[in-house]
Design a protein around this motif. Structure first.
Motif, PDB file in Angstrom:
ATOM      1  N   ARG A 109      36.709  43.035  42.019  1.00 29.69           N
ATOM      2  CA  ARG A 109      35.726  44.084  42.275  1.00 29.69           C
ATOM      3  C   ARG A 109      35.189  44.563  40.939  1.00 29.69           C
ATOM      4  NH1 ARG A 109      38.180  48.203  46.894  1.00 29.69           N
ATOM      5  NH2 ARG A 109      37.362  47.096  48.732  1.00 29.69           N
ATOM      6  N   SER A 110      33.875  44.699  40.879  1.00 29.43           N
ATOM      7  CA  SER A 110      33.216  45.073  39.624  1.00 29.43           C
ATOM      8  C   SER A 110      32.354  46.305  39.856  1.00 29.43           C
ATOM      9  CB  SER A 110      32.354  43.912  39.114  1.00 29.43           C
ATOM     10  OG  SER A 110      31.484  44.339  38.091  1.00 29.43           O
TER      11      SER A 110
ATOM     12  N   ILE B  87      38.380  44.717  38.156  1.00 29.87           N
ATOM     13  CA  ILE B  87      39.799  44.561  38.468  1.00 29.87           C
ATOM     14  C   ILE B  87      39.939  43.381  39.420  1.00 29.87           C
ATOM     15  CG2 ILE B  87      39.594  46.293  40.304  1.00 29.87           C
ATOM     16  CD1 ILE B  87      42.739  45.558  38.181  1.00 29.87           C
ATOM     17  N   SER B  88      40.840  42.450  39.080  1.00 29.11           N
ATOM     18  CA  SER B  88      41.020  41.242  39.874  1.00 29.11           C
ATOM     19  C   SER B  88      42.412  41.215  40.481  1.00 29.11           C
ATOM     20  CB  SER B  88      40.796  39.993  39.002  1.00 29.11           C
ATOM     21  OG  SER B  88      41.121  38.818  39.716  1.00 29.11           O
ATOM     22  N   GLU B  89      42.477  40.760  41.715  1.00 29.41           N
ATOM     23  CA  GLU B  89      43.775  40.594  42.381  1.00 29.41           C
ATOM     24  C   GLU B  89      44.540  39.398  41.834  1.00 29.41           C
ATOM     25  OE1 GLU B  89      42.822  40.225  46.475  1.00 29.41           O
ATOM     26  OE2 GLU B  89      42.472  42.384  46.773  1.00 29.41           O
ATOM     27  N   ARG B  90      43.902  38.619  40.957  1.00 30.05           N
ATOM     28  CA  ARG B  90      44.541  37.418  40.427  1.00 30.05           C
ATOM     29  C   ARG B  90      45.089  37.626  39.026  1.00 30.05           C
ATOM     30  NH1 ARG B  90      39.948  33.227  42.862  1.00 30.05           N
ATOM     31  NH2 ARG B  90      40.272  33.873  45.047  1.00 30.05           N
TER      32      ARG B  90
ATOM     33  N   LEU C 173      38.995  43.403  33.317  1.00 28.21           N
ATOM     34  CA  LEU C 173      37.962  43.294  32.295  1.00 28.21           C
ATOM     35  C   LEU C 173      37.208  44.613  32.222  1.00 28.21           C
ATOM     36  CD1 LEU C 173      36.606  40.990  30.451  1.00 28.21           C
ATOM     37  CD2 LEU C 173      34.805  40.991  32.183  1.00 28.21           C
ATOM     38  N   ARG C 174      36.976  45.101  31.015  1.00 22.64           N
ATOM     39  CA  ARG C 174      36.179  46.317  30.850  1.00 22.64           C
ATOM     40  C   ARG C 174      35.367  46.215  29.570  1.00 22.64           C
ATOM     41  NH1 ARG C 174      38.714  49.801  27.152  1.00 22.64           N
ATOM     42  NH2 ARG C 174      40.959  49.438  26.851  1.00 22.64           N
ATOM     43  N   GLN C 175      34.225  46.893  29.570  1.00 21.23           N
ATOM     44  CA  GLN C 175      33.348  46.872  28.408  1.00 21.23           C
ATOM     45  C   GLN C 175      32.359  48.025  28.504  1.00 21.23           C
ATOM     46  OE1 GLN C 175      30.589  43.476  28.338  1.00 21.23           O
ATOM     47  NE2 GLN C 175      31.024  43.115  30.504  1.00 21.23           N
TER      48      GLN C 175
END
Length: 796
Positions: free
Chosen positions: A478-479, A496-499, A503-505
């Motif tokens: 989800r982004s 945020i990934s379930e895998r 990632l954030r920026q």
């Protein structure tokens, strides 16, 4: 020989015996002047030509026939005399010429000629009553109503006015003719002997005819005045139209010359003989590997437009012995035994996958996404007509029509970085942090693959605008993006990934337009965190350059260097994006890199292109050239690192674009779905932008009107917010504001800082980089599940 003494500051230069300026026929004034270029070269001798209200300059007189280095319009210019020899010409910020004459007499001659030319240009501009600026704001360029349409409209108006004037003149003659005939008839009636009643009737008709004559005479006089005014204005319009035609012809001739020069140079570069390796290296070493940083003068920028000979590679890779076995450092002269392992550990399949990667995952039903959008309308596009007024300016502050856009916002463009998120999924399953770093590096490169054909500009997000990308079913993530600042424009992004990764920026775009090319410099740090290993990676983006703004086909290049650092282990990957060069013997858009551990030992070599694929090779051994590696043209040769590597394996390959992508803005499969309407998104989501939605549907004129309305609404909200902030500061002034000498730059900056507070992100200090950034504070997806969007502002 004429000698010119250069200095580091304007006004500190002594010139001797420059050629005096000389007037010529036709209102043209020519001569040599010294123009300030930069702090390295100081003043440089240039040939200036003043003609038709335009001041142009060239390096030599011979250049007048083919290359103009710069032109400034005196109608809007300001002329300031600094001292006996120096004077400055500026048109309000985009162009400023610091000039110096050889003597006070010569300087005064130029000032007189410039003032006269400026007065004449302003008079011609007033007489022509040019409404091009008002027209351009109401009618966007490229909508079929360009310069030719305006000329046709003026010609049609002139013809109509001429016809009406002829009709008015005919009516004037007829009124005079019939009035005289009526008067004669009445005079004849008065001479007849008639009865008393008949005589009264004749006198009554005579009185009425007299009133008609008086009225008709007044109308004739008014018509005569109108006729004179119409004829005078008609002459002015004719002169203005003629000047417009001549200016258009001159511009077309100039652009045609530029296009011919461009094509000639391109053919010459492509047909040039490739330099031998020794000559290429010596040329590179003698010229230096990087240009001097800092501001450059406008006439020096052609050195940036035409690329130099490619830089020498930083390292060399050679295939390792297939029968390579464990050796000690003493057995191999000149090599460091960086890897000590048996043959079984060199199985290349084990370097890429681990047992977890072969386990199938449960397939969840995927939502059917759209695969096409309305095709781009075939509107004519004149980029230079807008960009010529933007030279040297920050493009984020310049309102641009949607004709130069693509139907997605910058927030959606930022979300396109996730096009190849499966690289991070594979990285999360890696057992080795060094191997994981290879996948992170490939992911950082893959985000540029969507830009190779994308010359359109995304919509600038409004303050508070958001964009969500929920791909949990398809890709497990989800982004969320939010525009957290308007000046400077900044967008915060959280994924945020379930895998197993996050990632954030926060990215701010700085852009500069120099006439020949447009440079876009992303500012900000990208963070990637893997939950299982706690590996925390950071990197920054490289510079994007759009070439051929003036003439030719637009093309995009990526150049610069990226350092990806694992703050948990100290591992590092250094990537280099090679700028495109006509002389390059290598593939275009090349990217190379080396993955090292915290001691600096190389473990992997990366290679590929940012628009197609990336590969990696395991390093078996490395060596450096011995000290005193020889001289090349008197310059000591650089030591190059030689890596012995295993066979290269593919990390990433670009997915082909959908069929017909050239008619759909060259969108990828993911980009085609970004603006697809979805239920339940926030009221501030980019999918709800009416101007963007209208543009996607091909209704560009309505989209431009909506864009102007929304931007004015945003300015109104910002002014209201500033008034509230000023009122609050007046009611509660800071104590330091009353302390003498206590107001600093930081105090002023904080005083003028935008008081907007992001809704889903919170400003805080990053514990890794120490930067002040916006980090997701939670609550968005919960609000979506509950359908509670009361906190969202009304921005559309």
């Amino acid at each position: 020989m004429v000698k010119t003494s250069l200095a580091l500051v304007p006004g500190a230069v002594v010139m001797s015996e420059p050629k005096a300026s000389s007037p010529s026929s036709g209102g043209t004034y020519k001569g040599w002047l010294f123009k300030w270029t930069n702090y390295i070269k100081g003043y440089q001798r240039r040939w200036f030509v003043l003609s038709n209200g335009l001041l142009s300059y060239y390096r030599t007189q011979a250049e007048m026939g083919h290359t103009c280095r710069g032109t400034i319009n005196l109608a809007t210019a300001n002329i300031v005399v600094e001292d006996s020899c120096n004077f400055v010409i500026s048109n309000g910020g985009t162009q400023t010429y610091h000039l110096k004459a050889s003597s006070e007499v010569e300087r005064q001659s130029w000032i007189t000629a410039l003032e006269l030319a400026k007065a004449k240009a302003m008079r011609m501009q007033a007489e022509s009553d040019d409404s091009a600026d008002d027209y351009s704001t109401s009618s966007p360029p490229g909508s079929g109503q360009g310069r030719g349409a305006r000329c046709s409209e003026v010609q049609s108006t002139l013809r109509t006015l001429g016809n009406k004037v002829e009709d008015l003149s005919t009516c004037n003659d007829l009124i005079a003719k019939h009035g005289s005939a009526l008067q004669r008839s009445l005079s004849e009636l008065e001479g007849l002997r008639l009865g008393a009643d008949t005589g009264d009737k004749v006198r009554q008709v005579t009185e009425r005819a007299t009133l008609f004559r008086i009225t008709s005479n007044a109308m004739i006089n008014a018509s005569r005045d109108f006729l004179g005014l119409a004829q005078a204005h008609s002459k002015r319009w004719q002169r203005a139209l003629q000047a417009e035609r001549e200016q258009r012809v001159r511009l077309e001739e100039t652009l045609e010359q530029l296009a011919k020069q461009h094509n000639t140079l391109e053919r010459a570069f492509r047909g040039a003989t490739v330099l031998p390796a020794s000559q290429g290296n010596s040329a590179t070493n003698s010229q230096g590997n990087s240009p001097v940083k800092g501001d450059m003068s406008d006439e020096d920028e052609e050195n940036e437009f035409f690329d130099a000979v490619e830089d020498a590679p930083q390292f060399i890779t050679v295939p390792a012995d297939p029968k390579y076995h464990r050796r000690s450092g003493s057995n191999v002269s000149g090599f460091s035994n960086e890897i000590g392992m048996d043959d079984q550990s060199l199985d290349e399949q084990s370097l890429v996958f681990n047992p977890e990667s072969s386990q199938p995952q449960e397939a969840e039903p995927e939502k059917k996404r759209r695969t096409r959008i309305p095709e781009k309308p075939n509107y004519s596009l004149n980029l230079w007509s807008i960009m010529k007024n933007c030279i040297g300016k920050e493009l984020s502050k310049i309102p641009m029509p949607v004709n130069f856009n693509e139907p997605i916002s910058m927030l959606q463009r930022l979300s396109e970085d996730l096009e190849y998120c499966e690289l991070l999924d594979r990285g999360a399953r890696c057992q080795s942090s060094l191997e994981q770093l290879c996948y992170v590096a490939a992911f950082s490169v893959s985000s540029y693959s969507t830009t190779v054909h994308r010359t359109g500009k995304p919509f600038n997000p409004l303050l508070g605008e958001t964009f969500e990308l929920d791909r949990v079913r398809e890709s497990g993530y989800r982004s969320l993006c939010e525009q957290v600042s308007h000046h400077p424009p900044a967008a915060a992004h959280h994924v945020i990934s379930e895998r197993g990764w996050t990632l954030r920026q926060e990215i701010t775009l700085a852009s500069k337009f120099r006439g020949k090319y447009l440079s876009i410099m992303p500012l900000g740090t990208i963070h990637c965190i893997f939950g299982k290993s706690d590996n925390h990676y950071t990197w920054k983006k490289v510079t994007t350059t759009v070439h051929n703004i003036i003439v030719g086909k637009l093309w995009i290049d990526q150049s610069g260097e990226i350092d990806i650092v694992n703050h948990q282990t100290g591992d590092r990957c250094h990537l280099k994006f090679a700028p495109y060069s006509y002389f390059s013997r290598d593939v275009a858009r090349k990217v190379t890199g080396v993955v090292t551990d915290k001691e600096g030992t190389a473990h992997y070599v990366l290679s590929g292109t940012w628009d197609e694929k990336m590969e990696f090779s395991r390093v078996m051994q490395s060596s450096r050239g011995g000290p005193g590696g020889g001289l090349e043209n008197g310059v000591e040769a650089k030591q190059k690192t030689v890596y012995q590597t295993l066979r290269a394996r593919e990390l990433w390959r670009k997915t082909p674009l959908p069929d017909g992508a050239e008619a759909m803005y060259y969108f990828s499969a993911l980009a085609l779905t970004l603006n697809e309407p979805e239920d339940g998104v926030a009221p501030t989501d980019s999918r709800r932008r009416p101007d963007q939605r209208l543009m996607e549907a091909g209704r560009w004129e309505q989209a431009n009107a909506e864009k102007q309305r929304m931007e004015e609404k945003q300015r109104t909200v910002r002014r209201e917010r500033e008034r509230e902030r000023e009122a609050a500061q007046t009611a509660n002034p800071p104590e330091e504001a009353f302390t003498e000498g206590s107001i600093t730059d930081s105090t002023l900056k904080s005083t003028h800082q935008d008081s907007h507070k992001a809704l889903w992100f919170e400003r805080t200090e990053d514990l890794v980089t120490g930067e002040s950034v916006h980090i997701y504070n939670g609550g968005y997806w919960e609000a979506k599940d509950q359908g509670t969007w009361e906190a969202c502002p009304d921005i559309f």
